[in-house]
Design a protein around this motif. Structure first.
Motif, short mmCIF file in Angstrom:
data_model
loop_
_atom_site.label_atom_id
_atom_site.label_comp_id
_atom_site.label_asym_id
_atom_site.label_seq_id
_atom_site.Cartn_x
_atom_site.Cartn_y
_atom_site.Cartn_z
N ALA A 102 10.65 33.97 -34.17
CA ALA A 102 9.88 34.25 -35.39
C ALA A 102 10.53 35.37 -36.19
O ALA A 102 10.64 35.30 -37.43
CB ALA A 102 8.45 34.61 -35.03
N LYS A 103 10.97 36.40 -35.51
CA LYS A 103 11.59 37.53 -36.20
C LYS A 103 12.98 37.17 -36.69
O LYS A 103 13.38 37.56 -37.80
CB LYS A 103 11.65 38.73 -35.26
CG LYS A 103 10.29 39.28 -34.88
CD LYS A 103 10.40 40.35 -33.80
CE LYS A 103 9.02 40.88 -33.41
NZ LYS A 103 9.11 41.85 -32.27
N GLY B 188 0.52 34.03 -32.03
CA GLY B 188 1.70 34.88 -32.12
C GLY B 188 1.58 36.18 -31.37
O GLY B 188 2.58 36.76 -30.94
N GLU B 189 0.35 36.64 -31.18
CA GLU B 189 0.14 37.90 -30.47
C GLU B 189 0.34 37.77 -28.97
O GLU B 189 0.56 38.76 -28.27
CB GLU B 189 -1.26 38.44 -30.76
CG GLU B 189 -1.45 38.87 -32.22
CD GLU B 189 -2.90 39.18 -32.54
OE1 GLU B 189 -3.77 38.90 -31.67
OE2 GLU B 189 -3.17 39.68 -33.65
N THR B 190 0.28 36.55 -28.45
CA THR B 190 0.35 36.35 -27.00
C THR B 190 1.48 35.41 -26.59
O THR B 190 1.58 35.05 -25.43
CB THR B 190 -0.98 35.76 -26.48
OG1 THR B 190 -1.23 34.50 -27.14
CG2 THR B 190 -2.14 36.70 -26.76
N THR B 191 2.34 35.03 -27.52
CA THR B 191 3.37 34.05 -27.22
C THR B 191 4.50 34.64 -26.40
O THR B 191 4.56 35.85 -26.15
CB THR B 191 3.90 33.44 -28.53
OG1 THR B 191 4.66 32.28 -28.23
CG2 THR B 191 4.77 34.45 -29.28
N SER B 192 5.43 33.78 -26.00
CA SER B 192 6.54 34.19 -25.14
C SER B 192 7.58 35.01 -25.90
O SER B 192 7.59 35.05 -27.14
CB SER B 192 7.23 32.95 -24.56
OG SER B 192 7.87 32.20 -25.59
N SER C 52 16.58 27.18 -26.51
CA SER C 52 15.32 26.47 -26.34
C SER C 52 14.32 27.35 -25.64
O SER C 52 14.70 28.32 -24.95
CB SER C 52 15.53 25.17 -25.53
OG SER C 52 16.02 25.48 -24.24
N ASP C 53 13.07 27.02 -25.81
CA ASP C 53 12.00 27.76 -25.15
C ASP C 53 12.07 27.49 -23.65
O ASP C 53 11.94 26.33 -23.23
CB ASP C 53 10.66 27.31 -25.73
CG ASP C 53 9.50 28.05 -25.09
OD1 ASP C 53 9.74 28.95 -24.28
OD2 ASP C 53 8.34 27.70 -25.41
N PRO C 54 12.28 28.51 -22.84
CA PRO C 54 12.38 28.26 -21.40
C PRO C 54 11.12 27.68 -20.79
O PRO C 54 11.15 27.10 -19.71
CB PRO C 54 12.70 29.66 -20.82
CG PRO C 54 12.21 30.62 -21.87
CD PRO C 54 12.43 29.91 -23.18
N ALA C 55 9.99 27.81 -21.50
CA ALA C 55 8.73 27.27 -20.96
C ALA C 55 8.50 25.82 -21.35
O ALA C 55 7.57 25.19 -20.88
CB ALA C 55 7.57 28.12 -21.46
N SER C 56 9.36 25.27 -22.23
CA SER C 56 9.14 23.91 -22.70
C SER C 56 9.78 22.88 -21.77
O SER C 56 10.62 23.21 -20.97
CB SER C 56 9.69 23.73 -24.11
OG SER C 56 11.08 23.89 -24.12
N LEU D 9 -3.18 25.01 -30.20
CA LEU D 9 -2.21 25.80 -29.46
C LEU D 9 -2.85 26.73 -28.45
O LEU D 9 -2.21 27.10 -27.45
CB LEU D 9 -1.35 26.63 -30.43
CG LEU D 9 -0.50 25.83 -31.42
CD1 LEU D 9 0.25 26.79 -32.34
CD2 LEU D 9 0.47 24.91 -30.69
N THR D 10 -4.08 27.15 -28.69
CA THR D 10 -4.74 28.09 -27.79
C THR D 10 -6.03 27.48 -27.26
O THR D 10 -6.50 26.45 -27.74
CB THR D 10 -5.05 29.42 -28.51
OG1 THR D 10 -5.98 29.18 -29.57
CG2 THR D 10 -3.77 30.02 -29.09
#
Length: 267
Positions: free
Chosen positions: A213-214, A202-206, A263-267, A99-100
């Protein structure tokens, strides 16, 4: 933390950062006296884990190995048992990060193959070797092996991530349950299945994934590496000698009311 870890030894794979680092430090704080810190390339992270283990009053042994290399799992096992002696706790935490970093740019097929090579084939090969050695030990209580799975691996999740991590972590969980059947009562084998845990991704995600997640946890927050470490310590506790073949979801409680239609706008 239980005092039953006092003067025992442990090995945590992938202990140079994140969840693995938290597990190693928690076991040291619980009284384990010597801890094997496995890492692949992140020597600086492994050294930081060792420093915190030593601050907690335990000794650390750094053990490098690439689990995707067919020869290195056996070298890892030999060195761990040679340097630590009888091992009470073995934690299979190591997994490929797709992922990174550079791997985050790979296409789906390459990511999936790498995950299968490391998380499935590498983990199974390593665990079979370790289980045989654990079973041959003469210890006061059965040694423990703990795997790291994923809480959504059986229910499924949409998108590329679900189609990669779902089958891979389901395979790991299924193998752990089969290994528990094979090794009992000589070795206890259990799995912790994390939910959304705030590691480096998770610290840098959208904002979308942060909100998801929350929202998908009844506790309305990300899980932390320490949350997983506490569950591992519970399962590995030598006093819990009647606990084997189990999978514990550590996900803040699954929120069935969460709306997944977005949905994830970046996907």
């Amino acid at each position: 933390m239980s005092s039953h870890f006092d003067s025992t030894t442990a090995v945590i794979t992938g202990a140079s950062s994140g969840i693995g680092q938290a597990i190693a430090i928690a076991l040291a704080s619980a009284g384990a006296s010597r801890i094997g810190v496995h890492y692949r390339r992140n020597i600086a992270g492994a050294q930081e884990t060792a420093r915190q283990i030593q601050d907690a009053g335990a000794d650390a042994v750094l053990i490098p190995a690439d689990l995707a290399n067919s020869e290195q799992p056996s070298q890892l096992v030999d060195r761990a048992f040679d340097e630590l002696g009888p091992i009470q706790t073995w934690v299979n935490n190591a997994g490929a990060d797709v992922l990174t970093g550079e791997a985050g740019k790979w296409d789906f097929d390459r990511k999936l193959k790498h995950l299968v090579d490391v998380d499935v084939i590498g983990t199974i090969d390593l665990s079979r070797r370790v289980a045989r050695r654990l079973a041959d030990q003469d210890t006061a209580s059965p040694p423990s092996m703990v795997f790291l799975g994923w809480d959504q691996s059986l229910a499924g999740m949409e998108g590329d991530a679900g189609q990669m991590f779902g089958p891979v972590k389901a395979a790991v969980t299924a193998f752990a349950k089969s290994l528990a059947q094979s090794m009992a009562p000589r070795v206890r084998v259990n799995t912790v299945a994390p939910g959304w845990i705030q590691t480096s991704w998770g610290e840098t995600t959208s904002d979308y994934w942060d909100s998801r997640a929350k929202g998908q946890a009844l506790m309305h927050r990300w899980g932390l590496p320490d949350d997983i470490a506490k569950a591992v310590c519970y399962l590995a506790d030598p006093a819990n000698s009647f606990v084997t073949g189990q999978t514990i979801n550590v996900n803040g409680g699954w929120n069935r009311r969460y709306d997944t239609s977005g949905s994830d706008p970046a996907s």
